[in-house]
Write a protein that holds these residues in place. Sequence first.
Motif, short mmCIF file in Angstrom:
data_model
loop_
_atom_site.label_atom_id
_atom_site.label_comp_id
_atom_site.label_asym_id
_atom_site.label_seq_id
_atom_site.Cartn_x
_atom_site.Cartn_y
_atom_site.Cartn_z
N MET A 207 0.84 -1.20 0.00
CA MET A 207 0.00 0.00 0.00
C MET A 207 0.88 1.25 0.00
N GLY A 208 1.92 1.16 0.80
CA GLY A 208 2.80 2.33 0.91
C GLY A 208 3.45 2.64 -0.44
N LEU A 209 3.89 1.57 -1.11
CA LEU A 209 4.52 1.75 -2.41
C LEU A 209 3.55 2.42 -3.40
N PHE A 210 2.33 1.95 -3.33
CA PHE A 210 1.34 2.47 -4.26
C PHE A 210 1.14 3.97 -4.05
N LEU A 211 1.10 4.36 -2.73
CA LEU A 211 0.89 5.78 -2.44
C LEU A 211 2.08 6.61 -2.96
N ASP A 212 3.30 5.98 -2.85
CA ASP A 212 4.48 6.73 -3.27
C ASP A 212 4.43 7.12 -4.74
N PHE A 213 3.84 6.26 -5.55
CA PHE A 213 3.90 6.53 -6.99
C PHE A 213 2.92 7.59 -7.44
N ASN A 214 1.91 7.84 -6.62
CA ASN A 214 0.86 8.73 -7.08
C ASN A 214 1.33 10.12 -7.52
N PRO A 215 2.09 10.82 -6.67
CA PRO A 215 2.52 12.16 -7.11
C PRO A 215 3.32 12.09 -8.42
N PHE A 216 4.13 11.04 -8.58
CA PHE A 216 4.90 10.95 -9.82
C PHE A 216 4.00 10.74 -11.02
N ASP A 217 2.96 9.91 -10.78
CA ASP A 217 1.98 9.70 -11.84
C ASP A 217 1.39 11.03 -12.29
N ASN A 218 0.95 11.81 -11.29
CA ASN A 218 0.36 13.10 -11.62
C ASN A 218 1.32 13.96 -12.41
N LEU A 219 2.56 13.96 -11.94
CA LEU A 219 3.58 14.78 -12.61
C LEU A 219 3.73 14.34 -14.06
N LEU A 220 3.74 13.02 -14.24
CA LEU A 220 3.91 12.47 -15.59
C LEU A 220 2.77 12.93 -16.49
N CYS A 221 1.55 12.84 -15.93
CA CYS A 221 0.40 13.27 -16.73
C CYS A 221 0.49 14.73 -17.10
N ILE A 222 0.88 15.53 -16.09
CA ILE A 222 0.98 16.97 -16.37
C ILE A 222 2.02 17.23 -17.45
N LEU A 223 3.17 16.55 -17.34
CA LEU A 223 4.23 16.74 -18.33
C LEU A 223 3.75 16.37 -19.73
N LEU A 224 3.08 15.21 -19.79
CA LEU A 224 2.58 14.76 -21.09
C LEU A 224 1.60 15.79 -21.66
N GLY A 225 0.71 16.23 -20.78
CA GLY A 225 -0.27 17.20 -21.22
C GLY A 225 0.36 18.46 -21.77
N ILE A 226 1.37 18.94 -21.01
CA ILE A 226 2.04 20.18 -21.45
C ILE A 226 2.73 19.96 -22.78
N SER A 227 3.44 18.82 -22.89
CA SER A 227 4.19 18.62 -24.14
C SER A 227 3.25 18.48 -25.33
N PHE A 228 2.12 17.82 -25.13
CA PHE A 228 1.18 17.73 -26.24
C PHE A 228 0.68 19.11 -26.65
N THR A 229 0.36 19.93 -25.65
CA THR A 229 -0.14 21.27 -25.96
C THR A 229 0.90 22.07 -26.72
N VAL A 230 2.13 22.01 -26.20
CA VAL A 230 3.20 22.75 -26.88
C VAL A 230 3.34 22.26 -28.31
#
Lengths: 197, 435
Positions: free
Chosen positions: B1-24
């Motif tokens: 469970m702890g591992l799963f929680l750790d990945f969440n912020p990175f997941d969000n970051l990844l999504c944001i990065l992807l979103g930004i790069s697509f927009t650009v």
Amino acid sequence: MPWLNGTRSQQSLSLNTVCFFAVSHSQITRLYSRFTSLDKGENGTLSREDFQRIPELAINPLGDRIINAFFPEGEDQVNFRGFMRTLAHFRPIEDNEKNKDPTASEPLNSRTNKLLFAFQLYDLDRDDKISRDELLQVLRMMVGVNISDEQLGSIADRTIQEADQNGDNSISFNEFIKVGNLQHIYVWAGDHYLILT
Amino acid sequence: MGLFLDFNPFDNLLCILLGISFTVWFTLLLVFIIVPAIFGVSFGIRQLYMKTLLKIFEWATHRIERGAKDNNHLFVSDGNRDLDHASEFEMSDIFYFCRQGVESIMDDEVTKRFSAEELESWNLLTRSNYNFQHISLRLTVLWGLGVVIRYGFLLPLRVTLAFTGVGLLVVLTSIIGFLPNGRMKNFLSEQVHLMCYRICVRALTAIITYHDSENKPKNGGICVANHTSPIDVIILASDGCYAMVGQIHGGLMGVIQKSMVKACPHIWFERSEVKDRHLVAKRLSDHVEDKTKLPILIFPEGTCINNTSVMMFKKGSFEIGSTVYPVAIKYDPRFGDAFWNSSQFGMVNYLLRMMSSWAIVCSVWYLPPMTREEGEDAVQFANRVKAAIARQGGLVDLLWDGGLKRGKVKDTFKEEQQKLYSKMLVGTQEDRSRS
């Protein structure tokens, strides 16, 4: 070179070819590239249809006979070695070859072999004689329907009469090469004759 | 469970990065490519790209040993047996035909027009690699880099653009189809066609130089050009508006065709109508007589030729009797061979190859208009136009029919040769009988 990845017979081609046919390496490359572009079936051999796809050859009155010359007796496919062998007859004789070792076998493009090639275009049944019929056949191919049988017959008769020496009413190879205008194979070049040998 | 929680912020970051790069990515696409296409202006990015590529090719060429191209013909290729001077049959006459035959086996003028042209030096594309072997590590690295750039970056970009261009064409022309006929409709239809073709031009990274634009085809005329590939249409139509002629296809092509004809009158034939030459001629001449309609674009060769020569023009379009505007198109093969060998690849395969080449560089020359002269029949007119196009484009002018790509040559040609030879022989016989 592409054919080095080919079959074993093709691999052995390169060394033997350079020595036997006495063509240069780059000439082989160009011929091989031409061979593959004609080989639509991509099976390493050419059939008669592959040759007939060349429009300039298809409209040549002697086209079929020339194509025949590439195919050995009774075969329907010619490989690259055979292709080159036939074409090697037409290479002009270089000056430096004239002084070659006399005991070596005669190169394919010697005058005699060129004449033999021409002789075999006439002599369809390979009995070493050009009969009146065979001569008529070739004449008919060259003139189409434009000359009557009688006229053609008299041309053939005259030709045989002039060339025949032993009276058997046909032309053997020895008589063929003595025919006056074949002593040297002349080609008209606009204002003078060139020797084709 | 702890591992799963750790990945969440990175997941969000990844999504944001992807979103930004697509927009650009899409913004860049819009600003640098689509907007200029709409207005027909250019930033000059493609020209810069082309110059860079040329420098790289020159460098690559120095590195490749150019094997001395042995141009020795295997014959004495001089002097023809001049049939006028010979008099009687001689046994050596067969050498004349024999030599012509063997020469044509070694190299002929026709069959090589139906396959891609061979390049003098390598342009770092595997597909044009005929005789060049591994020369140096640097070259191979460069080639590898080229593959990455072309397939990883250029190809997706181009495919996106292509879909955008075609999609816009279909949608916008259908919309325009609802407008009442009139000047507004024609104007809008022209703008829409031009814009979509310009996007397609950028989808292929086609760098086109137009010469002599003052000779551009006008309404009521017929534009004829040499044919190398379906891309010819896009190249010409991005600089002017034409009425296309062709057969209705099924599938995607059919959809495009149907929507195009809603906006402005193109000439599409059903498959059955194509055979009827009178019907075709009638429709073409009707179109041409209406001066409000756009000039017709026709490729008289009837098939794709490899851009080294111009083959026989079919006389149909030259019988109609209107002004003919010849256009010569010459592709630069160093950047990508544009020839469509329809027996080798289908349309989709071909388009993918085009989009993964470096670029399509070509020159278009608009030649002065020509009309049929007094006493000239359609065939002679066609040959005159063909000669003009061949001269301008630096192409070989051939009399052979492009249909020889698939069909056999007619026997009449052989009979002509036989007739010539007979004339030489028979002439002698007549002289002999007289003397």
